[in-house]
Design an enzyme around this catalytic site. Structure first.
Site, short mmCIF file in Angstrom:
data_model
loop_
_atom_site.label_atom_id
_atom_site.label_comp_id
_atom_site.label_asym_id
_atom_site.label_seq_id
_atom_site.Cartn_x
_atom_site.Cartn_y
_atom_site.Cartn_z
N SER A 160 2.04 -5.40 6.74
CA SER A 160 1.65 -5.09 5.36
C SER A 160 2.82 -5.36 4.42
O SER A 160 3.96 -4.98 4.69
CB SER A 160 1.22 -3.63 5.24
N HIS A 207 0.85 -1.20 0.00
CA HIS A 207 0.00 0.00 0.00
C HIS A 207 0.88 1.24 0.00
O HIS A 207 2.07 1.19 0.28
CB HIS A 207 -0.96 0.02 1.20
N ASP A 266 -4.05 -19.72 11.50
CA ASP A 266 -2.93 -20.33 12.23
C ASP A 266 -2.95 -19.87 13.69
O ASP A 266 -2.74 -18.68 13.98
CB ASP A 266 -1.61 -19.95 11.56
#
Length: 442
Positions: A390, A248, A375
């Site tokens: 990210s 991003h 998980d």
């Protein structure tokens, strides 16, 4: 009875039958046959329609094989999967005739060079300098008659504006801007300020005020020229020597404005602790830069899909040093996948996730998929997705399909991911299709 009435009734019945066929599930599935297929050279792809209809396919066997056949035409059942295998780079067409006679569709098949990249997952430090000086706030200055005002605000400068020149002299940092203001303000003439707003260069007149207490000229602006933080490396393309990270855009923390990169660099970082995510409160990775003089690469672009540049040195602690295939956006499917990321030190680990929703995108757009962490090891350590994660690469069926981009604030085990295809385009590794190039040129 009107002799034309039976014909009208028959015509009405025919229209109804055709309409019912058109909205029937088999016909809708046939209509879903793609208009375009993209494959890497040497790639195999299955097309599943599950429609009890026979068709005849004609194609160029030098570029494409269907169900292992080297013939230029083949009779197939669309109830069974079509196995396609690509050979030669370029474009070809596959013509589809239903029942071997009715022309139905011509599918464009685009075969592009095989592409493999090394998946990342390492935590990296990011330092970026803007291509000018960013306005992040206004402050008031007292003039000679005791009036308080902001010269910058009076000149019409807004938060997010990027100052690039004073009196046609380029400014790239706060120090340079300060020196110019001190030098040029002594003649008490307004300064000509060149700035960029929403991608457009504009000018305005600004008259500095002399601060009698500080003995300096003031322009009434809070300004910034750099930013730093941590994120995750997504991939490294060894053949091209470039990388992609974050997934991003980097924005200024005060204005929310995307930073226009003047120069920047990435370096290794080590995770020291994790502030776990909770409902309503996204957590974060805490990390410090390692060997700040050891630069891994530069930052050339800051786009909606991350940061990109040349990588001079691959970071250590790779999860896998071998390059793996990548997937086109249309090949991503709902189901199990894995992400690579760091939760302690510099060790990259693999964690299980689920791709719970895939958005069909034919052109670059963020939020291409919804992912959910399954998980328990990762949930116990981080609460799910945290800031700093990210850019973590998403792997499905041995292929790199995307990168983690955002966390859902009210459900930190879930978040968004972007397709790797769009990151590869911004890195200059994967070229846009002819259709996208034409749209961008128009």
């Amino acid at each position: 009875m009107n002799p034309k009435q039976p014909k009208r009734i028959f015509g009405l019945i025919l229209v109804i039958i055709v309409g019912l066929i058109g909205v029937s599930t088999p016909m809708q599935q046939i209509a879903a046959f793609p208009n375009e297929l993209r494959l890497f050279t040497g790639q195999s792809k299955n097309v599943q329609l599950s429609v009890p209809v026979h068709a005849e396919l004609s194609y160029d066997p030098k570029s494409l094989q269907v169900n292992g056949s080297t013939q230029s035409s083949l009779s197939v059942s669309l109830k069974e999967p079509l196995s396609l295998h690509s050979y030669q780079i370029g474009q070809t067409h596959m013509k589809v005739k239903l029942f071997g006679k009715i022309p139905f569709k011509t599918v464009k098949v685009d075969v592009v060079p095989d592409l493999r990249v090394v998946p990342g997952g390492q935590t990296i430090g990011v330092k970026v300098n803007s291509a000018g000086v960013l306005v992040v706030g206004h402050h008031q200055v007292v003039n000679e008659d005791g009036t308080k005002l902001s010269p910058g605000e009076e000149a019409g400068l807004r938060l997010g504006d990027l100052i690039v020149a004073i009196n046609k002299v380029e400014v790239s940092n706060v120090r340079k801007l300060g020196e110019l203001c001190d030098k040029l303000s002594s003649n008490k003439k307004p300064l000509t300020v060149s700035f960029v707003r929403n991608g457009k260069t504009m000018t305005t007149k600004l008259k500095p005020i002399f601060d009698n207490q500080e003995k300096e000229w003031r322009i009434g602006l809070y300004i910034r020229d750099s930013a730093a933080g941590v994120g995750t490396l997504t991939f490294y393309a060894p053949d091209q020597g470039v990388y992609g990270a974050l997934g991003h855009v980097i924005t200024d923390m005060d204005t929310g404005t995307p930073i226009v990169v003047g120069r920047g660099e990435i370096l290794q970082a080590s995770v020291t602790s994790i502030n776990k995510s909770q409902n309503g409160d996204p957590g974060e990775k805490r990390a410090h830069f390692v060997k700040e003089k050891q630069i891994l690469g530069n930052i050339e672009r800051n786009t909606p899909f991350g940061i990109f540049g040349k990588m001079s040195e691959m970071p250590t602690h790779s999860y896998a040093e071998q390059a793996i295939p990548v997937a086109f956006a249309e090949d991503v499917k709902e189901g199990p996948a894995q992400i690579l990321t760091v939760v302690n030190g510099q060790k990259v680990e693999s964690f299980d996730i689920e791709v719970s929703h895939v958005v069909k995108q034919s052109s670059p757009a963020t939020k291409g998929m919804v992912i959910k962490v399954t998980d328990e090891r990762l949930i116990s350590k981080t609460g799910g997705i945290v800031q700093g994660m990210s850019g973590s690469p998403i792997i499905q069926d041995g292929k790199l399909i995307g990168a983690v981009t955002h966390v859902f604030v009210n459900d930190p085990t879930s978040g968004y991911g972007c397709f790797i295809e769009w990151m590869l385009q911004d890195a200059g590794v994967l070229l846009h299709s002819n259709k996208e190039q034409a749209e961008q040129a128009s």
